[in-house]
Design a protein around this motif. Sequence first.
Motif: not given
Length: 71
Positions: A40-48, A56-59, A67-68
Motif C-alpha cells: 500500500a502506497l500513499p498518492p505520489g509516493a516515490i518508488i522504483t 500487487l500495489n495499491f495507491e 489505483r491498483a
Amino acid sequence: MAPIPTPPAEPHDSPDAYVGLAADRAEHLARERGWPTVRALPPGAIITMEYRAGRLNFEVKDGLVARAWKG
C-alpha cells in the motif's frame, strides 16, 4: 551455471477489482486470492520501477484504494 529461477505464478485476478475498496479489506482479499506480496502506497509516493512478479500495489487515498497494479 545455475538455472534461471521461475517467477511465482500470479493469481488470475484483475487489479481493477480492488479499486474503491477499503485498504485493509483489499489487502486481506488480495492475500486470500494468492498474492504473496501486497504493498500500500500513499498518492505520489516515490518508488522504483522494477517489476516484481507476484506483487500487487495499491495507491491508497483517504483509506480507499484509488489505483491498483501488478509488479
